[in-house]
Scaffold this active site. Structure first.
Site, PDB file in Angstrom:
ATOM      1  N   ASP A  21      12.535 -26.848  47.592  1.00 18.71           N
ATOM      2  CA  ASP A  21      13.292 -25.678  47.126  1.00 18.71           C
ATOM      3  C   ASP A  21      12.516 -24.854  46.103  1.00 18.71           C
ATOM      4  O   ASP A  21      12.329 -23.645  46.268  1.00 18.71           O
ATOM      5  CB  ASP A  21      14.614 -26.099  46.456  1.00 18.71           C
ATOM      6  CG  ASP A  21      15.624 -26.615  47.454  1.00 18.71           C
ATOM      7  OD1 ASP A  21      15.214 -27.292  48.426  1.00 18.71           O
ATOM      8  OD2 ASP A  21      16.832 -26.355  47.256  1.00 18.71           O
ATOM      9  N   ARG A 100      19.923 -31.926  30.403  1.00 22.94           N
ATOM     10  CA  ARG A 100      19.761 -30.466  30.589  1.00 22.94           C
ATOM     11  C   ARG A 100      19.447 -29.697  29.321  1.00 22.94           C
ATOM     12  O   ARG A 100      18.550 -28.853  29.321  1.00 22.94           O
ATOM     13  CB  ARG A 100      20.997 -29.865  31.293  1.00 22.94           C
ATOM     14  CG  ARG A 100      21.223 -30.381  32.703  1.00 22.94           C
ATOM     15  CD  ARG A 100      20.012 -30.246  33.562  1.00 22.94           C
ATOM     16  NE  ARG A 100      20.261 -30.641  34.934  1.00 22.94           N
ATOM     17  CZ  ARG A 100      19.311 -30.933  35.817  1.00 22.94           C
ATOM     18  NH1 ARG A 100      18.045 -30.857  35.457  1.00 22.94           N
ATOM     19  NH2 ARG A 100      19.619 -31.271  37.041  1.00 22.94           N
ATOM     20  N   ASP A 129      24.849 -27.736  36.978  1.00 23.51           N
ATOM     21  CA  ASP A 129      23.532 -27.618  36.350  1.00 23.51           C
ATOM     22  C   ASP A 129      23.104 -26.192  36.086  1.00 23.51           C
ATOM     23  O   ASP A 129      22.452 -25.910  35.087  1.00 23.51           O
ATOM     24  CB  ASP A 129      22.498 -28.382  37.177  1.00 23.51           C
ATOM     25  CG  ASP A 129      22.700 -29.872  37.022  1.00 23.51           C
ATOM     26  OD1 ASP A 129      23.035 -30.295  35.900  1.00 23.51           O
ATOM     27  OD2 ASP A 129      22.569 -30.608  38.007  1.00 23.51           O
ATOM     28  N   SER A 185      21.824 -35.496  47.743  1.00 24.44           N
ATOM     29  CA  SER A 185      21.053 -34.840  46.687  1.00 24.44           C
ATOM     30  C   SER A 185      20.904 -35.803  45.513  1.00 24.44           C
ATOM     31  O   SER A 185      21.840 -36.506  45.142  1.00 24.44           O
ATOM     32  CB  SER A 185      21.793 -33.565  46.277  1.00 24.44           C
ATOM     33  OG  SER A 185      21.524 -33.255  44.947  1.00 24.44           O
TER      34      SER A 185
HETATM   35  N1  ARG Z   1      27.601 -34.537  38.857  1.00 27.18           N
HETATM   36  C1  ARG Z   1      26.606 -34.828  37.884  1.00 27.18           C
HETATM   37  C2  ARG Z   1      26.704 -33.856  36.743  1.00 27.18           C
HETATM   38  O1  ARG Z   1      27.245 -32.792  36.910  1.00 27.18           O
HETATM   39  C3  ARG Z   1      25.219 -34.832  38.488  1.00 27.18           C
HETATM   40  C4  ARG Z   1      24.692 -33.513  38.978  1.00 27.18           C
HETATM   41  C5  ARG Z   1      23.313 -33.495  39.564  1.00 27.18           C
HETATM   42  N2  ARG Z   1      23.146 -34.473  40.586  1.00 27.18           N
HETATM   43  C6  ARG Z   1      22.601 -34.301  41.799  1.00 27.18           C
HETATM   44  N3  ARG Z   1      22.599 -35.334  42.571  1.00 27.18           N
HETATM   45  N4  ARG Z   1      22.126 -33.194  42.207  1.00 27.18           N
HETATM   46  O2  ARG Z   1      26.244 -34.122  35.667  1.00 27.18           O
END
Ligand code: ARG
Length: 416
Positions: A21, A100, A129, A185
Site C-alpha cells: 500500500d 500512534r 488509526d 490485516s
Molecule cells: N483495533 C485496534 C485499534 O484500533 C487495532 C487497529 C489496527 N490493527 C490492524 N490489524 N490493522 O487500536
C-alpha cells in the site's frame, strides 16, 4: 516518474512501511508532483528496516528516515499504560493506540526538519488509526496538511482492491514482496500484534490457529510453569526476575521484550474481542499482548496492596477515561495530559514486588511484598487484636444501616 514537468506541490512526509500500500502511495504521490520524504518508525514491528529504506529510495523518495522509537515507546507510552492498567472497554490493552502518538511525534520532528507542509499515511478511511495519526500531527504541528489517499476519491476509485495495487506496482517497477495474499490485516509492534478484517470479519468464525505469531496455544504451552518476580517503583516495572532460571532484566526495553518472550512461550495474552471504533462501527479483533498482560496483572496487584482505598476508586475512574482518550487518539489533548498527570501522581507509593506464575495461557499471582504497603498484618489478623476495638464495628454497621432502613421504609410505604 514525475520529477520533471509540472511544478512541485511541496514536500510530504509519508509514513512508509515498505509494504504494498505505502509503496504504491509513495509512487502515486510522486506522480502527483510531491517531493516525498519517507519515514519509518521502529516500534518493534517485524520489518526489514534496511530493505524498506532501500526500497523507498529506489521508488524515488528524496530521503528516507528510519527512527528507532522503541525506548520512547516503552517508557513514554507503555509505562503510562501500565500505571493506569488501561483497558479499553475492559479488555483491549491498547497496543496499537499507544504506539500512534509516539509515531506521530517522531514523524512531526521529521516534517519540521524537512520543512514539509504535508504529512501522508496509508491508514484506511474506516479505522481508528487515521484519527490517531492525524490528531497527533495536527496537535504537534498546527497547520500541517494531511494527505490521506484512502480518503481521496482520485485514489480509492482507482485502487479498488489489492489487485489494482499489484497491477500498478507491476506497471511502476515497484518490487513486490513474496507475502501471501492478505487473509487479515495486521498491525504489530513490540507491545502486541493485532489482527482484523479479511477472514476475521465474520465475528462467529474462529481465528485460524496459525494466525497467532507471538503466543503459543495454551494447550501447546510447556507443562512446567515459570515463576517470575516483578518489581515496581512508582507504578512502573523496574526489574523482572525469572526465579526458575535466575534471569534478571532491568532495562525497560529488554525487560519488556523478555516478558514477551516468556509470556508468549506460555501462551499468555491472547484475546478475541468485538470493540467499538471511535468512528462509530463495531469491529472484531484478535490481539496477542504477552508482556502487557503480565504487567497489567502484576501492577493491579501491587497497586491495591499499596494504594489507599478512596484514592484507588478515583484512579480507576481516571484509568477508564485515559483508555478512551488513548483509543480515540487524544494523547496530546488537555484532558489526557491531565489524566496522565493525575495517574502518575497516584502511583507515588506503588512500589514492591509481585510473585507470579505463568502456566498454560494464564497468569497466577502467588504473593507480593512492599516496603510501603498499607497492608497491616497485625490489624487484619484473626489472632491478634491490634489497634482495633471490635465494639466500634457495631456502631459503624448501625450508622451504615440508617440509610438502608430509610430506603426500605419508603419502599414499604409505596406498597401500601
Ligand atoms: N483495533 C485496534 C485499534 O484500533 C487495532 C487497529 C489496527 N490493527 C490492524 N490489524 N490493522 O487500536
Amino acid at each position: 516518474m514525475g520529477d520533471s514537468g509540472d511544478s512541485c506541490k511541496g514536500t510530504v512526509v509519508l509514513a512508509y512501511s515498505g509494504g504494498l500500500d505505502t509503496s504504491c502511495i509513495l509512487v502515486w504521490l510522486k506522480q502527483q508532483n510531491y517531493d516525498v520524504v519517507g519515514f519509518l518508525a521502529n516500534v518493534g514491528q517485524d520489518c526489514d528496516f534496511v530493505d524498506a529504506e532501500k526500497k523507498a529510495l529506489l521508488l524515488g523518495a528524496k530521503k528516507m528516515y528510519v527512527v528507532d522509537c522503541r525506548n520512547e515507546f516503552v517508557t513514554n507510552h507503555i509505562w503510562p499504560g501500565v500505571q493506569a492498567s488501561a483497558k479499553y472497554e475492559n479488555r483491549y490493552l491498547l497496543g496499537t493506540a499507544l504506539a500512534r502518538p509516539c509515531i506521530a511525534r517522531n514523524m512531526v520532528e521529521i516534517a519540521k526538519k524537512e520543512n514539509a507542509q504535508f504529512i501522508s499515511h496509508g491508514a484506511t478511511g474506516k479505522g481508528n488509526d487515521q484519527i490517531r495519526f492525524e490528531l497527533g500531527c495536527y496537535a504537534l504541528l498546527p497547520g500541517v496538511k494531511i494527505l490521506a489517499p484512502w480518503r481521496l476519491p482520485e485514489f480509492y476509485l482507482r485502487f479498488k482492491g489489492r489487485k489494482d495495487l499489484i497491477e500498478y506496482a507491476e506497471q511502476n517497477q515497484i518490487p513486490l514482496s513474496r507475502s501471501k495474499s492478505k487473509l487479515w490485516s495486521i498491525d504489530d509492534n513490540l507491545m502486541h500484534i493485532s489482527y482484523e478484517s479479511g477472514m476475521l470479519e465474520n465475528p462467529a468464525t474462529e481465528a485460524e490457529s496459525d494466525m497467532w505469531q507471538m503466543t503459543a496455544a495454551a494447550e501447546k504451552a510447556p507443562d512446567t510453569p515459570v515463576k517470575l518476580a516483578i518489581t515496581f517503583d512508582k507504578g512502573v516495572p523496574t526489574k523482572v526476575v525469572n526465579v526458575t532460571e535466575n534471569i534478571v532484566k532491568t532495562d525497560p526495553l529488554e525487560l519488556y521484550m523478555y516478558l514477551n518472550k516468556v509470556g508468549g512461550a506460555h501462551g499468555v495474552g491472547r484475546i478475541d474481542i468485538v470493540e467499538n471504533r471511535f468512528i462509530g462501527m463495531k469491529s472484531r479483533g484478535c490481539y496477542e499482548t504477552p508482556a502487557g498482560t503480565i504487567l497489567w496483572e502484576a501492577h493491579d496487584d501491587i497497586e491495591i496492596f499499596t494504594m489507599d482505598k478512596e484514592l484507588l476508586k478515583i484512579k480507576q475512574g481516571l484509568a477508564v477515561q485515559f483508555s478512551h482518550q488513548v483509543y480515540n487518539g487524544m494523547w496530546y489533548s488537555p484532558e489526557c495530559e491531565f489524566t496522565r498527570f493525575c495517574i502518575d501522581k497516584s502511583q507515588e507509593n506503588v512500589k514492591g514486588t509481585v510473585y507470579l506464575k505463568l502456566y498454560k495461557g494464564s497468569v497466577y499471582v502467588l504473593g507480593r511484598e512492599s516496603p510501603i504497603s498499607l497492608y497491616n498484618e497485625e490489624l487484619v489478623s484473626m489472632d491478634v487484636q491490634g489497634d482495633y476495638d471490635p465494639i466500634d464495628a457495631g456502631g459503624f454497621i448501625k450508622c451504615n444501616a440508617l440509610r438502608l432502613q430509610e430506603h426500605s421504609r419508603i419502599k414499604r410505604k409505596h406498597k401500601d
